[in-house]
Design a protein around this motif. Structure first.
Motif, PDB file in Angstrom:
ATOM      1  N   ILE A 106       0.826  -1.217   0.000  1.00 55.86           N
ATOM      2  CA  ILE A 106       0.000   0.000   0.000  1.00 55.86           C
ATOM      3  C   ILE A 106       0.867   1.277   0.000  1.00 55.86           C
ATOM      4  O   ILE A 106       0.613   2.184  -0.806  1.00 55.86           O
ATOM      5  CB  ILE A 106      -1.021  -0.022   1.166  1.00 55.86           C
ATOM      6  N   ASN A 110       0.651   4.097  -2.811  1.00 55.93           N
ATOM      7  CA  ASN A 110       0.332   5.494  -2.451  1.00 55.93           C
ATOM      8  C   ASN A 110       1.414   6.450  -2.954  1.00 55.93           C
ATOM      9  O   ASN A 110       1.112   7.531  -3.470  1.00 55.93           O
ATOM     10  CB  ASN A 110       0.195   5.657  -0.935  1.00 55.93           C
ATOM     11  N   SER A 116      -4.845   3.521  -2.599  1.00 61.53           N
ATOM     12  CA  SER A 116      -5.287   2.301  -1.914  1.00 61.53           C
ATOM     13  C   SER A 116      -5.149   2.489  -0.407  1.00 61.53           C
ATOM     14  O   SER A 116      -4.365   3.327   0.056  1.00 61.53           O
ATOM     15  CB  SER A 116      -4.442   1.113  -2.377  1.00 61.53           C
ATOM     16  N   ARG A 117      -5.914   1.711   0.356  1.00 62.02           N
ATOM     17  CA  ARG A 117      -5.784   1.785   1.809  1.00 62.02           C
ATOM     18  C   ARG A 117      -6.194   0.456   2.434  1.00 62.02           C
ATOM     19  O   ARG A 117      -6.847  -0.370   1.787  1.00 62.02           O
ATOM     20  CB  ARG A 117      -6.611   2.936   2.377  1.00 62.02           C
ATOM     21  N   CYS A 142      -8.958   0.016  -3.155  1.00 58.42           N
ATOM     22  CA  CYS A 142      -8.612   1.208  -3.939  1.00 58.42           C
ATOM     23  C   CYS A 142      -9.871   1.678  -4.662  1.00 58.42           C
ATOM     24  O   CYS A 142     -10.391   0.966  -5.539  1.00 58.42           O
ATOM     25  CB  CYS A 142      -7.510   0.903  -4.950  1.00 58.42           C
TER      26      CYS A 142
END
Ligand SMILES: Cc1cc2nc3c(=O)[nH]c(=O)nc-3n(C[C@H](O)[C@H](O)[C@H](O)COP(=O)(O)OP(=O)(O)OC[C@H]3O[C@@H](n4cnc5c(N)ncnc54)[C@H](O)[C@@H]3O)c2cc1C
Length: 381
Positions: A106, A110, A116-117, A142
Motif C-alpha cells: 500500500i 500510495n 489504496s488503503r 482502492c
C-alpha cells in the motif's frame, strides 16, 4: 492481389484495435487490421472486465495507473460510452502472509499516486453488506479501480479507428509471413496477401504461433480460464472482490448479475475453451463462501477463454532484435484488458518515434534469457 500498408496489425482484440486507433491518431495513414474471426472473439470478448492499479511491482502499478487515467477519458476520446465504473477493488486478506504483502504494498502504491488503503473487517462489512468475514483479516481497497465493459472498449476503439481510415478486415486469418529481400513483411491470408514495412503481432494466445512463422520464439503458454454469471440481483456490490490466495474475483454488472471466476492451479496448458462442470462447482462454492446469501441464486451462463501466460506473468511488449519493423504485445497472463490503453499508447510511441514515455525494456523477450524473473504477487489466477 496484394494490399500494401504502412503497418499490418494481426489480431482484432482490444490491443489490436487500441493500437490501430492510437497509430492512426498519430498520423499513420495506411493501417490494416487482420482478424481471423469477429472482433472480440478472443480473450477480450470473454474477459472479466476488471481494471485495477493494486499491484506489487512498481512497474506494474505505473502501467495500470496510466491505463486508468486513459480509461477515465476514453468516452470523450472515442465518442463512445465504455461504461467505466470505478467502484473500487477489494483485495481480501486471509492470512498473515497476505497481510504482510498488502501492508508493504500500500505505501508503494500510495507513493505512486494510487489511493489504496487498508480496511479492517468492520470497514469491509460496511462496504460490502452480507460478505462472510470468517477468516478475513481485512482487505486492501482502492476506490479508483473498477470494471469497464470490454466490448464497448473494443467497439469504441474500432469505430474511432475506422473513422480515421483504418481498414479492419474480419474473418481474415493470417496463415503465413515472409520477410522479403527489401526487409518488408509479406503476410498471407485466405483472402489475399498484404505487404508492409511493419507488423504488429497482437494475436492474443496465438501471438507465439504468429511469431514462430518468422522464427521468433515467445515462451508463453495458453491456459483456459472459466467465468460465470448469475441471475440479476438488486445492486449491492460496488467493488470487485478478489482473493490473491484463493484466486477468485466477483463483481456485479450493470444489469445486476454477479460475474466472476476462479483460477485452477492444475489446469494444463491447452487451447481449450470448453466449459466444465468442475469449474461450476468450485466457482459456486467460492461464491457461496464469500456471500452466503447467494447460495440459492442461479448461475445462468458460463464460458471460457484463454489466458496467454508468460513465465513471470508479466506482459511481453516491444520490438525484437534482428527483426526491424516487427513489434508485439502478449503474455498478459489474464490482465491485458486493463493494460490495453497504455499498451497502445506505448507501442504507438515506440513504432512512431523509437522510444517510449514509460520504459518498457524490462518487458522485452531478452529477460527470459537473462533471468532471474520476478513475478508480481498480486497476479490472480
Ligand atoms: C476468463 C477471462 C477473464 C479475464 N479477466 C480479465 C480482467 O478482469 N481484466 C483484465 O485486464 N484482463 C482479463 N483477462 C485477460 C484479457 O482478456 C486479455 O489479456 C486481453 O483481452 C488480451 O487482448 P488482446 O487483444 O491482446 O488479445 P485477444 O482479445 O485474444 O485478441 C487477439 C485476436 O487475435 C486473433 N487471431 C489469432 N490468430 C490469428 C490469426 N492467425 N490471424 C488473424 N487473427 C488472429 C484472435 O481471433 C483474437 O481476436 C481475462 C481473460 C479471460 C479469458
Amino acid at each position: 492481389m496484394t494490399t500494401t500498408a504502412e503497418i499490418i496489425i494481426i489480431g482484432g482484440g482490444v490491443n489490436g484495435l487500441a493500437c490501430a486507433y492510437d497509430l492512426a491518431k498519430s498520423g499513420m495513414k495506411k493501417i490494416v487490421v487482420l482478424e481471423k474471426g469477429y472482433l472480440g472473439v478472443g480473450a477480450t470478448g470473454r474477459c472479466g472486465a476488471g481494471v485495477r492499479q493494486q499491484w506489487g511491482m512498481e512497474e506494474n502499478i505505473i502501467l495500470a495507473r496510466e491505463s486508468v487515467r486513459i480509461f477515465e477519458k476514453l468516452p470523450e476520446e472515442l465518442g463512445f460510452n465504455v461504461f467505466f465504473r470505478q467502484g473500487g477493488y477489494l483485495v481480501l486478506i486471509f492470512d498473515e502472509h497476505e497481510y504482510d504483502l498488502v501492508t508493504r504494498s500500500i505505501p508503494v502504491q500510495n507513493k505512486l499516486d494510487v489511493p489504496s488503503r487498508l480496511l479492517d473487517p468492520k470497514d469491509v462489512a460496511e462496504l460490502v453488506p452480507g460478505i462472510n468475514l470468517d477468516g478475513v483479516l481485512g482487505a486492501a481497497y482502492c476506490p479508483t479501480d473498477g470494471v469497464c465493459y470490454p466490448y464497448a472498449v473494443l467497439w469504441g476503439y474500432g469505430e474511432a479507428a475506422r473513422r480515421l481510415g483504418v481498414d479492419i478486415r474480419t474473418h481474415t486469418e493470417v496463415t503465413g509471413i515472409d520477410v522479403l529481400d527489401d526487409g518488408t513483411y509479406s503476410v498471407t491470408t485466405a483472402n489475399g496477401s498484404y505487404n508492409a514495412p511493419r507488423i504488429l503481432n497482437v494475436a492474443g494466445a496465438r501471438t507465439k504461433d504468429i511469431a514462430a512463422l518468422i522464427g521468433i520464439d515467445i515462451p508463453t503458454k495458453p491456459h483456459r480460464h472459466e467465468i460465470a454469471v448469475t441471475d440479476a440481483l438488486k445492486p449491492f456490490l460496488d467493488p470487485v472482490v478478489i482473493s490473491l490466495k484463493k484466486g477468485f474475483y466477483f463483481s456485479q454488472s450493470l444489469r445486476g448479475e454477479i460475474v466472476g471466476g476462479i483460477g485452477d492451479d492444475n489446469e494444463p496448458s491447452s487451447y481449450s475453451t470448453k466449459s466444465s462442470i468442475d469449474f461450476l462447482f468450485r466457482y459456486a462454492s467460492a461464491l457461496r463462501d464469500v456471500f452466503p446469501a447467494l447460495g440459492k441464486v442461479r448461475i445462468i451462463r458460463q464460458w471460457a477463454g484463454l489466458y496467454d501466460v508468460s513465465p513471470d506473468a508479466r506482459p511481453i511488449m516491444g520490438a525484437v532484435d534482428g527483426f526491424d519493423g516487427y513489434y508485439h504485445a502478449c503474455g498478459f497472463s489474464g490482465h491485458g484488458f486493463m493494460l490495453s490503453p497504455i499498451t497502445a499508447k506505448l507501442l504507438t510511441e515506440l513504432i512512431t518515434t523509437g522510444s517510449t514515455s514509460i520504459p518498457i525494456d524490462t518487458l522485452g523477450l531478452t529477460r527470459f534469457d537473462k533471468g532471474p524473473l520476478t513475478k508480481d504477487p498480486y497476479v490472480v489466477g
